[in-house]
Scaffold this active site. Sequence first.
Site: not given
Length: 632
Positions: A21, A24-26, A43, A28, A135
């Site tokens: 997947g 927004g940040m990383a 990640k 996986v 989150d």
Amino acid sequence: MSEVSEGSVVDGRYRVLHRLGSGGMADVWLAEDGHLQRQVALKVLHKRFAQDREFVERFRREAEAAAGLQHPNVVAVYDRGEFEGTYYIAMQYVEGATLKQLIDRGLSPEEAVPLIRQVLEAARFAHKRGIVHRDLKPQNVIVDADGQAVVTDFGIARAGISEITQTGSVMGTPHYLSPEQAQGLDVTAVSDLYSIGVILYEALTGRVPFEAESAVAVAMKQVSQVPQRPSSINPEVSPALDAVVMRALEKDPGQRFQSADAFIAALDAALKEPVPAGTNTAAFAPLPPVVAVPVEPVEEGEDPEEARRRRNMRWFLAIAAAILIGVVLGLLLTRDTTTTVPNVQGSQEAAAIELLNQHGFNVSAINRVQRVGAAQNEVLEQDPLPSPPAKQAEEDCAFLTLFCSKPSVTLTVSSGPGSGQVPATAGLSREEAEEKLEAADFETRVENVNSGSVEAGSVVHSEPSAGDTATHGSTVTLFVSSGPKLAKVPIVVGTQRGVAVQQIRGRGLTPSVSEEESSRPAGEVIRQSPSAGREVERGSGVSIVVSAGEEQATVPNVIGKLRGEAVEAVRAAGLTPKVEEEETEVPSQVGRALNQFPPPRTELEPKAEVTIVVGKRAAVAPEPEEEEEGEP
């Protein structure tokens, strides 16, 4: 900075299998841990964050804090590190469906509550250790085949006072944000409980409390509106469960559950007693605030009825003005100020600028970089990113979004791969040579060759040669020594001497032969060194030991010897004596060896039988008796 892709190896340990997947940040990835032979979820931080030192430092510190969370409902963090300019976290890989997928399929209250309870168990464990997730959403909860819920993404959560979330910079998913998060205020453990309340609401009803056309509009609803009771959407939701959800979604953090323990206790009580005694379900929805109305004094001599009408008119106008102002402000504050940015990555510079201008965007800056594999004047990157797949960009607005313009775009354009001299690599190890060529922006290919002068694993030469000029990104072939040409030692044990020698010489090796007495047939190879199958340099010696057979025994001459002496002589020669007797009339021959077989000096196998013939006194015949006279 190398991009992580399928088949690449991160940090010399994690072989990437495929993408699981992207957020927004990383990204996986599913990866194989080469050290522990297990699958992990890897990640990898997006490169635009990896270039921000302050952000990376926060990422590192908070990942360290998350690594200490060992709980059945929290995904385990195994490892963290840096790889080619970006950062990664290796986590437990949980195979199963996300809670979001289960919600989309449909959950009953009896199925939903136990799953949310596990999420609360994870939050309780983290909160007691000073970690706030920030989150929480059903996409971050994975449920395995046994119904075990595991919360992910604690690796980038907040440890202690929030460092990544700053005023005016909100991170998280709008539909699950607490009101204080939506306003950019401090985030606490109670904020996580609000998000879990939203997840519970969605699990019971199949939809989130607030929907809108833009993220800003959703956030405004989180701050100002009261959600519809779950039971009005799903009649299977009990009044007690209604009350738990509505308390979890209170706007004021002080009115919510103050701990995960309290939330869990309320859920357990709601399942135990779905309709609490004396409870009025209408009271579950929050009431509007009470407004104190000031009383305007009546002027002396004025008609009271006229004064009342005048006051009512003033109140009517004031309320109408307030409503109008509220509507205008609401429209302005919730107006969608996002814009779709066209994708110009991969286009030529001139075409990209023309396309952006057609959509009302200005190109504010062009950064030119050399890039291997990219054509000259090709657009490599753009900021803001294209949407989709990225989120829509925010317009530059002033005075309550009345005046907005599209943001400027910065382009990164290739100036071509360029060229350079091939560095010298002869004598270096393969790894050193590859690293040196990659640093000079060349691809590498390796061919193994035999060499008697260059150590195995070291570079013999390269093609193109050192000092030649080549285009960046082109392939340089490294010829790496695999050592001298080797020959495999043949199997010669059990073969005859001549055959063995011929086989050894046929492999380019030098035979060395020695003999040894053995019970094996003479001429048969009974031992060899080095052992069969071993690879050695050509010309090396191979020693073989050949059987000389067993030592022969010589039959001694025992004729004429006394019986005992003859027997001892045969035994002393390593042979087995067998004595036979033969009558003799010669007194001197009695007790002596008259003959032997085999004859003297005959060579026999050890312990072979030798027959000794020994003389014995011949028997004397009795004389006949004389007949007595007178007898008839």
